[in-house]
Design a protein around this motif. Sequence first.
Motif, PDB file in Angstrom:
ATOM      1  N   HIS A  84       0.916  -1.057   0.234  1.00  9.28           N
ATOM      2  CA  HIS A  84      -0.166  -0.042  -0.055  1.00  9.28           C
ATOM      3  C   HIS A  84       0.827   1.377  -0.053  1.00  9.28           C
ATOM      4  O   HIS A  84       2.291   1.146   0.190  1.00  9.28           O
ATOM      5  N   GLY A  85       0.311   2.311   0.193  1.00  6.14           N
ATOM      6  CA  GLY A  85       0.887   3.857  -0.015  1.00  6.14           C
ATOM      7  C   GLY A  85       1.719   3.834   1.102  1.00  6.14           C
ATOM      8  O   GLY A  85       1.237   3.420   2.229  1.00  6.14           O
ATOM      9  N   TYR A  86       2.457   4.864   1.087  1.00  9.01           N
ATOM     10  CA  TYR A  86       3.208   5.458   2.275  1.00  9.01           C
ATOM     11  C   TYR A  86       2.300   5.842   3.393  1.00  9.01           C
ATOM     12  O   TYR A  86       2.916   5.843   4.604  1.00  9.01           O
ATOM     13  N   ASN A  87       1.228   6.581   3.135  1.00 10.36           N
ATOM     14  CA  ASN A  87       0.482   6.694   4.548  1.00 10.36           C
ATOM     15  C   ASN A  87      -0.765   6.201   4.621  1.00 10.36           C
ATOM     16  O   ASN A  87      -1.777   6.522   5.095  1.00 10.36           O
ATOM     17  N   GLN A  88      -0.803   5.027   4.258  1.00  3.84           N
ATOM     18  CA  GLN A  88      -1.845   4.066   4.140  1.00  3.84           C
ATOM     19  C   GLN A  88      -1.877   2.951   5.168  1.00  3.84           C
ATOM     20  O   GLN A  88      -3.053   2.214   5.278  1.00  3.84           O
ATOM     21  N   ALA A  89      -0.758   2.641   5.733  1.00  6.04           N
ATOM     22  CA  ALA A  89      -0.840   1.426   6.848  1.00  6.04           C
ATOM     23  C   ALA A  89      -1.705   1.484   7.834  1.00  6.04           C
ATOM     24  O   ALA A  89      -2.467   0.330   8.057  1.00  6.04           O
ATOM     25  N   ALA A  90      -1.935   2.321   8.593  1.00  8.13           N
ATOM     26  CA  ALA A  90      -2.906   2.331   9.646  1.00  8.13           C
ATOM     27  C   ALA A  90      -4.540   2.421   8.951  1.00  8.13           C
ATOM     28  O   ALA A  90      -5.337   1.315   9.794  1.00  8.13           O
ATOM     29  N   ARG A  91      -4.795   2.774   7.775  1.00 11.02           N
ATOM     30  CA  ARG A  91      -6.093   2.470   7.597  1.00 11.02           C
ATOM     31  C   ARG A  91      -6.169   0.878   6.794  1.00 11.02           C
ATOM     32  O   ARG A  91      -7.264   0.405   7.111  1.00 11.02           O
TER      33      ARG A  91
ATOM     34  N   THR B 136       9.695   2.949   5.082  1.00 15.44           N
ATOM     35  CA  THR B 136       8.247   3.291   5.314  1.00 15.44           C
ATOM     36  C   THR B 136       7.274   1.946   5.186  1.00 15.44           C
ATOM     37  O   THR B 136       7.633   0.743   4.622  1.00 15.44           O
ATOM     38  N   GLU B 137       6.350   2.334   6.084  1.00 16.15           N
ATOM     39  CA  GLU B 137       5.266   1.147   6.069  1.00 16.15           C
ATOM     40  C   GLU B 137       4.758   0.846   4.993  1.00 16.15           C
ATOM     41  O   GLU B 137       4.003   1.717   4.307  1.00 16.15           O
TER      42      GLU B 137
END
Length: 286
Positions: A244-251, A273-274
């Motif tokens: 997934h994208g760099y800012n999507q892990a929590a979602r 990056t997660e």
Amino acid sequence: MRETELDTPARPDVATALRWARARVAGMDARILLRHVLQCQAAWLAAHPEAQLDPSDWAEYRLLIERREAGEPIAYLVGEREFYGFGFLVTPAVLIPRPETELLVELALAHFAARRSVRVLDLGTGSGALAIALAKELAGADVTAVDRSREALLVAMANAARLHASVSFVQSDWFGALEGERFELIVANPPYVASDDPHLAEGDVRFEPPTALASGPEGLDDLAEIVAAAPPHLEPGGWLFLEHGYNQAARVRGLLTDAGFASIASWKDLAGTERVSGGQWLGRHG
Ligand code: GLN
């Protein structure tokens, strides 16, 4: 038109050709493309600055440099990209394999290397990079790979043949054609870029299939669809790993929680990056 009007040397040697190209593209791209045209190793190129180019090689090189200058990715120009140590054919019908996606292979190996047999599914296989790397590296893997795009499947099948990998290819929109089939491991590198992300209008990605990149206003549409649809296709104890994208892990962890997955975690790529999240399905099929 005379050659001079095109502002190019008539019949250059290697050094002159590279100098001409370096005024237009990055030095590394200039060398990769000249090696491609001359079918030579880097060491040969470095050792023969005075070697003369044939007119046909020079014409081909100029064309490639101008296409690169206009933004076409190197991998499409040379028709190949390395992934997990294997050389994959690529065309504009498929996403160019990226180094961060090797994390999915590593996670799969870490979780399943000890198993004698494992049914694996790669969703949206594109060039076949993930499916084929897993078929080659995971002893006992029985790999199925799906893609919605027929053109992509043709590329993936050519790669499997070329790399002597045993993979079953199925034309399917995510799980659409897999009714009743279950796997111990499902991996996917789906499209996950927000459809209005300015990144899509810049640089090399402009030449890649939009369907492999963009996925709704937040880039989460396909990730959400896959997570929701995966449980009936997982054996009890099976794993789902998603890039997934760099800012999507929590979602994505949230999507996995909502769908009833256990052992949910995210893993970092080499850039820190997660990049992959996943979970285990413990078998509450209903
Ligand atoms: N990481 C890719 C990019 O940002 C996107 C790949 C994908 O959507 N699966 O270009």
